[in-house]
Scaffold this active site. Structure first.
Site, PDB file in Angstrom:
ATOM      1  N   ARG A   1      10.510  12.794  35.837  1.00  0.00           N
ATOM      2  CA  ARG A   1       9.483  12.917  36.796  1.00  0.00           C
ATOM      3  C   ARG A   1       9.891  13.830  37.928  1.00  0.00           C
ATOM      4  O   ARG A   1       9.038  14.463  38.496  1.00  0.00           O
ATOM      5  CB  ARG A   1       9.281  11.419  37.455  1.00  0.00           C
ATOM      6  CG  ARG A   1       8.126  11.271  38.107  1.00  0.00           C
ATOM      7  CD  ARG A   1       7.896   9.629  38.509  1.00  0.00           C
ATOM      8  NE  ARG A   1       7.404   9.156  37.672  1.00  0.00           N
ATOM      9  CZ  ARG A   1       6.023   8.806  37.190  1.00  0.00           C
ATOM     10  NH1 ARG A   1       5.209   9.521  37.867  1.00  0.00           N
ATOM     11  NH2 ARG A   1       5.802   8.167  36.141  1.00  0.00           N
TER      12      ARG A   1
ATOM     13  N   GLU B   1      11.060   5.369  31.536  1.00  0.00           N
ATOM     14  CA  GLU B   1      10.027   4.751  31.844  1.00  0.00           C
ATOM     15  C   GLU B   1       9.205   3.876  30.548  1.00  0.00           C
ATOM     16  O   GLU B   1       9.318   4.782  29.452  1.00  0.00           O
ATOM     17  CB  GLU B   1       8.865   5.392  32.694  1.00  0.00           C
ATOM     18  CG  GLU B   1       9.400   5.861  33.941  1.00  0.00           C
ATOM     19  CD  GLU B   1       8.391   6.584  34.505  1.00  0.00           C
ATOM     20  OE1 GLU B   1       7.136   6.152  34.620  1.00  0.00           O
ATOM     21  OE2 GLU B   1       8.817   7.307  35.446  1.00  0.00           O
TER      22      GLU B   1
ATOM     23  N   GLU C   1      -1.744  11.001  33.879  1.00  0.00           N
ATOM     24  CA  GLU C   1      -0.723  11.298  34.809  1.00  0.00           C
ATOM     25  C   GLU C   1       0.111  12.722  34.952  1.00  0.00           C
ATOM     26  O   GLU C   1       0.530  13.042  35.741  1.00  0.00           O
ATOM     27  CB  GLU C   1       0.163   9.983  34.775  1.00  0.00           C
ATOM     28  CG  GLU C   1       1.103   9.856  36.205  1.00  0.00           C
ATOM     29  CD  GLU C   1       2.073   8.632  36.260  1.00  0.00           C
ATOM     30  OE1 GLU C   1       2.342   8.399  37.466  1.00  0.00           O
ATOM     31  OE2 GLU C   1       1.911   7.620  35.474  1.00  0.00           O
TER      32      GLU C   1
ATOM     33  N   HIS D   1      -4.842  -0.345  32.972  1.00  0.00           N
ATOM     34  CA  HIS D   1      -4.555   0.316  31.819  1.00  0.00           C
ATOM     35  C   HIS D   1      -5.327   1.655  31.805  1.00  0.00           C
ATOM     36  O   HIS D   1      -6.137   1.760  31.356  1.00  0.00           O
ATOM     37  CB  HIS D   1      -4.662  -0.289  30.320  1.00  0.00           C
ATOM     38  CG  HIS D   1      -3.742  -1.524  30.239  1.00  0.00           C
ATOM     39  ND1 HIS D   1      -2.385  -1.417  30.265  1.00  0.00           N
ATOM     40  CD2 HIS D   1      -4.196  -2.982  30.087  1.00  0.00           C
ATOM     41  CE1 HIS D   1      -1.931  -2.499  29.888  1.00  0.00           C
ATOM     42  NE2 HIS D   1      -2.947  -3.495  29.892  1.00  0.00           N
TER      43      HIS D   1
ATOM     44  N   CYS E   1      -5.350   4.402  30.102  1.00  0.00           N
ATOM     45  CA  CYS E   1      -5.682   4.983  29.037  1.00  0.00           C
ATOM     46  C   CYS E   1      -6.827   4.131  28.333  1.00  0.00           C
ATOM     47  O   CYS E   1      -7.516   4.941  27.398  1.00  0.00           O
ATOM     48  CB  CYS E   1      -4.348   4.968  27.754  1.00  0.00           C
ATOM     49  SG  CYS E   1      -3.548   3.373  27.848  1.00  0.00           S
TER      50      CYS E   1
END
Length: 833
Positions: A487, A520, A531, A799, A801
């Site tokens: 990240r 993660e 993201e 969620h 997705c």
């Protein structure tokens, strides 16, 4: 007016032209008694008399001194010449009329009106309009030849024919040759032998008569099957370009959209028209583009009405596809003519094209070809044959006569099955019609479905090939485009990985994207990718990096011409945009429209500055409109200046020694064009070329460029900026014990609707991973709200997705609002669950 009356009037015109009215002070320019009149011989006077009768010219009353002598005798020369000069054929059934002129129709109409019986007119209209050869010869510009249909000119003799052949009518174009004369080498596609104004005047007279309307409908029903056979099997247009006259004459009927025609006549006519060769269709496009907006719109609405009428009158399913409906297919192909006429008749720019990098094709067969899949995965963009013949593309259009949106048929979009249509488009194009060959009729939502199928099938194919390779080489299969990134180093990690893939195996870019953030948890089913795209773009478009400059007024980014970043960074941006389209993700990018026009193959021009550099555009526009002394008042030269990354001025000469060349009224347009070319093209050539290269790495084999216009590509990448939360509420589904009637759900929507614009975007970002609506609006989002326990202090979760919001059943509306605002304001990163 009957035949005898017409003959009497022409006799009076003849005497007026040869003897005059006897009044020495006559001022009628068509009277021999006028002092300015040039004497005519009897042959010329006879022809002129007929012409004056047609236009209802001024007719003098004989002077008293002339009346007696006129009543005693007639000019014997007139009797011999005018005795056969009848305006209508001798037979009252008009069986000897083989084609029509405006004058013939008027005379027959007058004859019928006098008798109060229109049966003769109905018979002649039915006979001529049902015969292709008769229509080809009708309403010709070549007036002397057309007038030979009248008995009045059959007796003019060989000497008159020789004179008219020595001096042909000025109105007669190259296309006015009779059918047996073939095609002239100097053939002008924009010239026709039919007198369009005469045709329009005739229709004005005929369409008010119900009996004639029925005759026209029936004649068209009889005419079109023969035309279809002629065009499909006999190549009649190639031997006689005047065959197009039939279509020009029939399509001038302004009642074609009425119910009488929609059932049988118009569908059959469209089928015949769709059989015209590309050269004939291109000629129609050019002619219609010159006829103007009203004509093209009438054509467009006629074909659209036929499509809509047919679609709503039938039921379609997977066994009965709209693609197999001959009427809808033919009308769509006819609508394409109106579409390109609208482009050609509007503002169009066929120049200023970006040069595409031609990759050298290897002689080695690809694996797709070895597996027999070359048709499905053939390279290179499709080219519409009509587009190629005309040399104009939709992307060349600056402003069409009719907005592109008017050509979209919503009824058709509701019934077309894009999975089947996609197969026809990619595999069975020779045998099955695909509406993607006429993308103007499809909405961006429908076209996006076709693109989705193309992308998914390509992903599946790459996955299958990977499995095949792994079996042969004994390696672990890698069916996805896997990106593992940190990240804190997302740009470096993504850049290195994507650069390696693009160099070693570019086809891996066509695999489904699978992103993993190091350290993660989370399986990427779409949300992690969203993201990833967002974080990459946030960093790349950070003004501190300096890759793009930001305009506070327009809220848009533009390439920084003095950026210190290497080309690989710009290639990464292009890759990200391409991958977003390929993986059906929406990005929060803010480019001016010229960026998408350049991606689709057009260079930026002066008009594109209006949204990318509005202040500069306004200044240059004022320069072009300035009425004073440009050189003295403006004191401009071909040397311009702009600032670099650090705010330092940079001078640039648009021409060699530009600082020595003043801008004048004569050269200011050139200066403006060169200035715009520098700002939009030359100054950012290095950056944009790398950016486009990355974009095309993913989309080079996609039908994207063929199906979508620049503004639609922006919609695919960025989504819609309009957020309709009422539409989202209507389509949201509920799970875990919630329903639309649950009190907390009612409180939830009241809370959402009370949010400001920024809070709504934060909620959308929290729930779906992006703050934009997908193509088609929020109603296409299919959000789910699921119950996540009873009253608690826990925050709502999501969620992304699955576009799912997990909402605890809070005890009050106030608590719901407070918990929701905190969740959407501070949420970032995967792992909140």
């Amino acid at each position: 007016m009957n035949r005898a009356t017409a003959k009497h009037l022409i006799e009076r015109y003849f005497r007026q032209l040869t003897d005059g009215c006897g009044n020495g002070d006559c001022t009628n320019e068509f009277c021999a008694s006028c002092s300015d009149f040039q004497p005519l011989d009897n042959n010329t006077a006879a022809a002129k008399a007929l012409e004056l009768f047609k236009i209802n010219a001024k007719l003098c009353n004989p002077h008293p001194s002339k009346r007696d002598s006129d009543s005693q005798h007639k000019d014997t020369h007139l009797d011999s010449r005018m005795s056969d000069m009848d305006l209508c054929p001798a037979k009252e059934d008009f069986s000897d009329v083989n084609y029509l002129t405006e004058n013939t129709v008027c005379m027959i109409l007058s004859f019928c009106e006098e008798k109060g019986d229109y049966s003769a007119l109905i018979r002649i209209i039915g006979r001529i309009f049902s015969n292709a050869d008769a229509l080809i010869k009708s309403f010709r510009k070549d007036e002397p030849k057309a007038a030979e249909n009248l008995d009045s000119l059959e007796a003019r003799g060989a000497d008159k024919s020789e004179k008219s052949s020595d001096k042909p009518s000025e109105e007669m174009g190259a296309a006015a040759a009779l059918p047996d004369e073939g095609v002239n080498e100097s053939f002008d596609p924009c010239e026709v032998s039919v007198d369009m104004e005469a045709v329009r005047r005739v229709y004005d007279k005929l369409l008010g008569l119900d009996q004639v309307e029925a005759a026209l409908v029936n004649a068209l029903v009889y005419l079109t099957p023969n035309m279809e056979l002629d065009l499909e099997y006999l190549d009649v247009y190639e031997t006689n370009p005047d065959y197009l006259n039939i279509f020009l004459i029939v399509l001038e009927n302004s009642n074609l959209h009425s119910p009488e025609y929609l059932e049988v006549a118009l569908p059959q006519f469209c089928k015949a028209m769709s059989k015209l060769p590309v050269t004939a269709l291109a000629r129609l496009v050019k002619l219609w583009s010159m006829y103007g907006l009203q004509h093209i719109r009438r054509m467009m609405e006629t074909f659209q009405q036929l499509i809509t009428f047919t679609v709503v009158s039938n039921e379609y399913d997977s066994d009965n596809l709209v693609n197999d409906d001959e009427t809808v297919v033919a009308a769509t192909q006819c609508l394409k003519v109106a579409f390109y006429a609208s482009i050609l008749g509007g503002d169009v720019n066929v120049d200023h094209n970006e040069e595409d990098d031609e990759d050298s094709d290897s002689d080695e067969p690809t694996l797709h070809e070895l597996l027999g899949e070359e048709r499905l995965y053939k390279k290179g963009p499709r080219v519409d044959p009509l587009e190629k013949e005309l040399g104009v593309r939709p992307v060349d259009s600056i402003k069409p006569l009719i907005p592109f949106e008017d050509f979209i048929n919503e009824s058709l979009n509701e019934v077309v099955e894009m999975d089947k249509d996609f197969t026809f488009f990619k595999v069975n194009a020779e045998t099955k019609f695909s509406f993607q060959t006429c993308p103007f009729i499809l909405s961006v939502i429908t076209k996006n479905q076709g693109l989705y199928y193309d992308n998914r099938i390509r992903m599946y194919s790459e996955r299958r090939l990977t499995a095949l390779y792994s079996m042969v080489q004994g390696q672990q299969p890698n069916p996805y485009l896997k990106l593992k990134v940190r990240r804190d180093h997302i740009i470096d990690d993504a850049l290195v990985r994507l650069e390696m893939i693009s160099m070693e195996n570019p086809s891996d870019l066509k695999k489904q994207l699978f992103v993993e953030f190091e350290g993660e948890q989370g399986v990427d089913e779409g949300g992690v990718s969203k993201e990833f795209f967002q974080l990459v773009l946030e960093e790349i478009f950070n003004p501190d990096i300096g890759m793009f400059s930001y305009d506070d007024d327009t809220k848009l980014f533009w390439f920084n011409s003095s950026s210190l970043e290497n080309e690989a960074q710009y290639t990464l941006v292009g890759l990200v945009l391409g991958l977003a389209i390929y993986n059906n993700c929406i990005l929060d990018v803010h480019f001016p429209m010229v960026v998408y026009r350049k991606l689709m193959g057009k260079k930026g021009t002066f008009l594109d500055l209006s949204d990318s550099h509005p202040v500069l555009y306004q200044s240059l526009k004022e320069l072009l409109a300035y009425t004073g002394n440009v050189e003295e008042d403006m004191t401009l030269t071909y040397q311009i200046s702009h600032t670099d990354l650090f705010g330092n001025p940079i001078l640039y000469d648009l021409k060699e020694q530009g600082d020595q060349i003043p801008i004048t009224k004569e050269n200011r347009q050139e200066f403006v064009d060169m200035y715009a070319d520098y700002i939009l093209n030359k100054s950012v050539e290095r950056q944009f070329k790398a950016f486009k290269k990355g974009f095309q790495m993913v989309t080079n084999e996609s039908p994207l460029k063929y199906l979508f216009r620049p503004e639609e590509v922006e919609l695919l990448i960025c989504g819609s900026r309009k957020l309709d939360f009422d539409a989202l509420e209507k389509t949201t589904e509920y799970d875990g014990g919630y329903s639309k009637d649950s009190q907390i759900i009612k409180d939830f929507w009241e809370t959402i609707h009370s949010f400001g614009e920024e809070q709504k975007r934060l909620f959308l970002q929290f729930t779906t991973g992006t703050d934009r609506a997908p193509v088609g609006g929020l109603g296409k989002l299919k959000m789910i709200i699921a119950k996540n326990g009873s009253d608690t202090d826990r925050l709502p979760t999501s969620h992304t997705c699955f576009n799912a919001l997990l909402l605890p059943e809070y005890s009050s509306k106030e608590k719901l609002r407070e918990r929701l605002l905190k969740a959407i304001t501070y949420a970032k990163g995967f792992g909140m669950l």
